[in-house]
Write a protein that holds these residues in place. Sequence first.
Motif, PDB file in Angstrom:
ATOM      1  N   VAL A   1       0.890  -1.246  -0.105  1.00  8.15           N
ATOM      2  CA  VAL A   1      -0.050   0.022   0.023  1.00  8.15           C
ATOM      3  C   VAL A   1       0.917   1.321  -0.001  1.00  8.15           C
ATOM      4  O   VAL A   1       1.743   1.377   0.638  1.00  8.15           O
ATOM      5  CB  VAL A   1      -0.778   0.167   1.146  1.00  8.15           C
ATOM      6  N   GLY A   2       0.553   2.164  -0.827  1.00 10.58           N
ATOM      7  CA  GLY A   2       0.910   3.590  -0.757  1.00 10.58           C
ATOM      8  C   GLY A   2       0.019   4.449  -0.070  1.00 10.58           C
ATOM      9  O   GLY A   2      -1.271   4.356  -0.124  1.00 10.58           O
ATOM     10  N   VAL A   3       0.551   5.389   0.746  1.00 12.36           N
ATOM     11  CA  VAL A   3      -0.381   6.315   1.391  1.00 12.36           C
ATOM     12  C   VAL A   3       0.206   7.730   1.326  1.00 12.36           C
ATOM     13  O   VAL A   3       1.283   8.059   1.095  1.00 12.36           O
ATOM     14  CB  VAL A   3      -0.546   6.057   2.950  1.00 12.36           C
ATOM     15  N   LYS A   4      -0.615   8.720   1.809  1.00 14.43           N
ATOM     16  CA  LYS A   4      -0.226   9.922   1.989  1.00 14.43           C
ATOM     17  C   LYS A   4       0.374   9.882   3.203  1.00 14.43           C
ATOM     18  O   LYS A   4      -0.047   9.696   4.209  1.00 14.43           O
ATOM     19  CB  LYS A   4      -1.541  10.945   1.862  1.00 14.43           C
ATOM     20  N   GLY A   5       1.617  10.653   3.208  1.00 11.59           N
ATOM     21  CA  GLY A   5       2.547  10.706   4.457  1.00 11.59           C
ATOM     22  C   GLY A   5       1.712  11.443   5.605  1.00 11.59           C
ATOM     23  O   GLY A   5       0.961  12.140   5.545  1.00 11.59           O
ATOM     24  N   GLY A   6       2.375  11.276   6.796  1.00 12.17           N
ATOM     25  CA  GLY A   6       2.132  11.797   7.831  1.00 12.17           C
ATOM     26  C   GLY A   6       2.166  11.073   9.176  1.00 12.17           C
ATOM     27  O   GLY A   6       2.502   9.792   9.110  1.00 12.17           O
ATOM     28  N   ALA A   7       2.066  11.552  10.358  1.00 10.08           N
ATOM     29  CA  ALA A   7       1.956  10.932  11.574  1.00 10.08           C
ATOM     30  C   ALA A   7       0.814  10.011  11.747  1.00 10.08           C
ATOM     31  O   ALA A   7      -0.331  10.614  11.563  1.00 10.08           O
ATOM     32  CB  ALA A   7       2.294  11.739  12.794  1.00 10.08           C
ATOM     33  N   PRO A   8       0.978   8.676  11.747  1.00  8.93           N
ATOM     34  CA  PRO A   8      -0.242   7.917  12.201  1.00  8.93           C
ATOM     35  C   PRO A   8      -0.835   8.002  13.476  1.00  8.93           C
ATOM     36  O   PRO A   8      -0.356   8.393  14.463  1.00  8.93           O
ATOM     37  CB  PRO A   8       0.492   6.670  12.181  1.00  8.93           C
ATOM     38  N   THR A   9      -2.285   8.105  13.397  1.00  4.74           N
ATOM     39  CA  THR A   9      -3.139   8.328  14.503  1.00  4.74           C
ATOM     40  C   THR A   9      -4.218   7.741  14.305  1.00  4.74           C
ATOM     41  O   THR A   9      -4.927   7.580  13.381  1.00  4.74           O
ATOM     42  CB  THR A   9      -3.462   9.815  14.829  1.00  4.74           C
ATOM     43  N   VAL A  10      -4.689   6.913  15.601  1.00  4.77           N
ATOM     44  CA  VAL A  10      -5.956   6.119  15.589  1.00  4.77           C
ATOM     45  C   VAL A  10      -7.173   7.126  15.621  1.00  4.77           C
ATOM     46  O   VAL A  10      -7.260   7.734  16.628  1.00  4.77           O
ATOM     47  CB  VAL A  10      -5.994   5.052  16.813  1.00  4.77           C
ATOM     48  N   ALA A  11      -7.844   6.857  14.549  1.00  4.36           N
ATOM     49  CA  ALA A  11      -8.913   7.757  14.403  1.00  4.36           C
ATOM     50  C   ALA A  11     -10.317   7.006  15.023  1.00  4.36           C
ATOM     51  O   ALA A  11     -11.129   7.747  15.536  1.00  4.36           O
ATOM     52  CB  ALA A  11      -9.375   7.958  12.890  1.00  4.36           C
ATOM     53  N   GLU A  12     -10.392   5.724  15.243  1.00  6.06           N
ATOM     54  CA  GLU A  12     -11.689   5.174  15.617  1.00  6.06           C
ATOM     55  C   GLU A  12     -11.444   5.111  17.279  1.00  6.06           C
ATOM     56  O   GLU A  12     -10.595   5.046  17.878  1.00  6.06           O
ATOM     57  CB  GLU A  12     -12.033   3.736  14.950  1.00  6.06           C
ATOM     58  N   VAL A  13     -12.914   5.270  17.749  1.00  3.74           N
ATOM     59  CA  VAL A  13     -12.774   5.268  19.321  1.00  3.74           C
ATOM     60  C   VAL A  13     -13.326   3.766  19.806  1.00  3.74           C
ATOM     61  O   VAL A  13     -14.251   3.182  19.264  1.00  3.74           O
ATOM     62  CB  VAL A  13     -13.728   6.176  19.633  1.00  3.74           C
TER      63      VAL A  13
END
Length: 149
Positions: A92-104
């Motif tokens: 997989v390719g992704v737009k870069g950035g710091a990963p953060t968990v979005a789901e609660v």
Amino acid sequence: MQTRVSAYAIVMEHDRLLLARLTDASPIFTPGLWHLPGGGIDPGEQPVEALTRELREETGLELTSAQLLDARTYTVQRRGVNWNLTALFYAVGVKGGAPTVAEVEGSTDAAVWTPLADLQDSMLSPAAADALRLLESGGAVELPVTAVR
């Protein structure tokens, strides 16, 4: 026996693999293990759609490309349920950035870039351990991580 088909992202940035830590809400694999971002494919959902959704929920990153690499099956027992899991592995390719968990209160509570040299099977889910072996054998390709615009 419960059957599940899941799509998992193998996301590389230089010599680091993107991993998500499993919580007690994980239906199949043991909490506390590091796992590939991804998860179950909902009825009527296409695998790459599921991968896009799960990647966003578990890492906050946006999928830019996906290439099917391999498929594996697992038989796991968790909470008295016997699971037959088919796992689809995507480079997989992704737009870069710091990963953060979005789901609660989801199945993951952390997402991190982890150097390949730091990974050991004992810290990984069976699927993540198989992905690591796939990377080590040269069977996986690194798709670009693009800068956030």
